[in-house]
Design an enzyme around this catalytic site. Structure first.
Site, PDB file in Angstrom:
ATOM      1  N   ASN A 185       0.807  -1.228   0.000  1.00 36.11           N
ATOM      2  CA  ASN A 185       0.000   0.000   0.000  1.00 36.11           C
ATOM      3  C   ASN A 185       0.837   1.274   0.000  1.00 36.11           C
ATOM      4  OD1 ASN A 185       0.959   0.222   2.599  1.00 36.11           O
ATOM      5  ND2 ASN A 185      -1.018   0.643   3.536  1.00 36.11           N
ATOM      6  N   LYS A 186       2.102   1.189  -0.334  1.00 38.13           N
ATOM      7  CA  LYS A 186       2.933   2.396  -0.327  1.00 38.13           C
ATOM      8  C   LYS A 186       2.775   3.156  -1.653  1.00 38.13           C
ATOM      9  CE  LYS A 186       4.170   1.930   3.886  1.00 38.13           C
ATOM     10  NZ  LYS A 186       5.219   1.174   4.508  1.00 38.13           N
TER      11      LYS A 186
END
Ligand SMILES: *Cc1c(COP(=O)(O)O)cnc(C)c1O
Length: 383
Positions: A185-186
């Site tokens: 999720n970066k």
């Protein structure tokens, strides 16, 4: 409970990534090889060139390698903000050193350098600031602080790929190392992965060696028609990135600024639409700053009628995914037992944590989805 209508996060992946990963598998070169080399070169160019990039299989691995390369060891102290993910501090313990927790600034949620100065001792060797949510910490403040106390700097830039300050991308400062995460999720993802940027060729060389067992040559050099021979010069780690992951990263990196612009437009919309609610909204930084907007954390003000957990529950009932960044380290069992001195307090991080929740924000989020989050939050807080 309603079906989930707006997930907390969805990666920004389409056919191009699918194709690149299949091509990597079809090439039959699966581990660290030509795609890692290409990804590292592309990331160095993206950061503005004149910087060494070492790809790794997580930011945690990258932070560990960076601290090892600058010589952190038993007896040393490293300053870490308490408002971060545990990885920032745990790598200090891997090396037998002590993580010294520091409170954060209420406006930026990055390390409070005045509070940090009070914690410097003769054993303090390094400082690990976090660019919280993707908002760059002040380079001037950081450089002054490190110079004043003769500390090495390892930036935890897990949130901050695509951010810049004064026209300079996060990743090309003069810090010993700047570490990015490509976790799912970066700001860009390789599934699991990370990279270290450094201007120092000797540190880069040490981290490359320690990334693969302390072996003095990369597997790609050994297996691509080169000699079988290699030497082991240190008890290294197994931290190399695969070419399958790098294939994903090459495509993701090309989209990094576009993805950031999409998140940034949504952050602006949140800030405009939530301004009259009893919420403290995140700091966008001044004009010289480009925020990466990895996450959008808000905090309830004293005027809010509900508590943070009730708001999260009501959003969940409405099908909206949220998260909390972060329960501060000093309130985690291990860190509380080992790294908090009697009477030591962290009032800013405590106040933030007790009131904060992180709203959904991802590049492919539609304006209808965002409108639903805004309208639902409004109806919860206006009750
Ligand atoms: C995600 C994250 C990390 C760890 O990243 P990994 O790639 O999962 O190891 C470290 N620090 C912060 C602040 C993070 O958000």
């Amino acid at each position: 409970m309603a079906a989930q209508k707006v997930p907390f996060f969805v990666p920004f992946i389409d056919e191009e990534e699918n194709h690149a990963v299949i091509e990597a598998i079809r090439s039959h070169w699966l581990t660290t090889g030509p795609r890692c080399v290409e990804f590292e070169a592309a990331l160095a160019a993206y950061l503005g060139g004149d910087v060494h990039v070492v790809s790794v299989n997580s930011a945690t691995a990258g932070l560990h390698l960076a601290l090892e390369a600058i010589g952190i060891g038993p007896g040393d102290e490293v300053l870490v903000p308490t408002l971060t993910f545990t990885a920032t501090a745990e790598v200090v313990r891997y090396l037998g050193a002590s993580a010294v927790l520091v409170d954060v600034d209420p406006e930026t949620l990055g390390m409070d350098f005045d509070a940090a100065a009070l914690k410097v001792t003769p054993a303090t060797k390094a400082v690990m600031p976090v660019h919280f949510a993707g908002l760059p910490i002040s380079t001037v403040q950081l450089e002054c602080f490190a110079a004043d106390h003769d500390l090495k700097v390892v930036e935890d830039a897990a949130h901050a790929l695509s951010a810049s300050a004064g026209g300079i991308r996060i990743g090309r400062s003069n810090s010993a190392a700047i570490v990015f995460s490509f976790y799912a999720n970066k700001t860009i993802t390789t599934g699991e992965g990370g990279a270290i940027a450094t201007r120092d060729g000797n540190l880069a060389q040490r981290m490359r060696v320690m990334r693969t067992h302390g072996i003095d040559r990369d597997a790609s050099a050994r297996f691509s028609g080169g000699s079988w021979e290699y030497d082991v010069i240190a008890p290294g780690y197994k931290y190399n990135l695969t070419d399958i992951a790098a294939a994903l990263g090459i495509v993701q990196l090309r989209k990094a600024d576009r993805a950031r612009d999409l998140r940034s437009a949504m952050a602006k919309e949140y800030i405009a639409s939530l301004a009259d609610l009893p919420l403290k909204l995140p700091n966008s930084g001044d004009k010289s700053v480009v925020h990466a907007w990895h996450i959008f954390p808000v905090a309830l003000t004293d005027d809010a009628a509900l508590g943070r957990d009730e708001v999260i529950e009501k959003l969940r009932e409405a099908g909206i995914g949220t998260s909390v960044h972060y329960r501060p380290l000093h309130r985690m069992t291990y860190w509380a037992e080992t790294s908090v001195r009697v009477g030591e307090t962290f009032p800013v991080a405590d106040r933030h944590f007790d009131r904060t929740l992180t709203l959904p924000l991802f590049p492919g989020m539609s304006s209808a989805e965002q409108g639903y989050v805004i309208q639902t939050l409004r109806s919860i807080l206006e009750q």
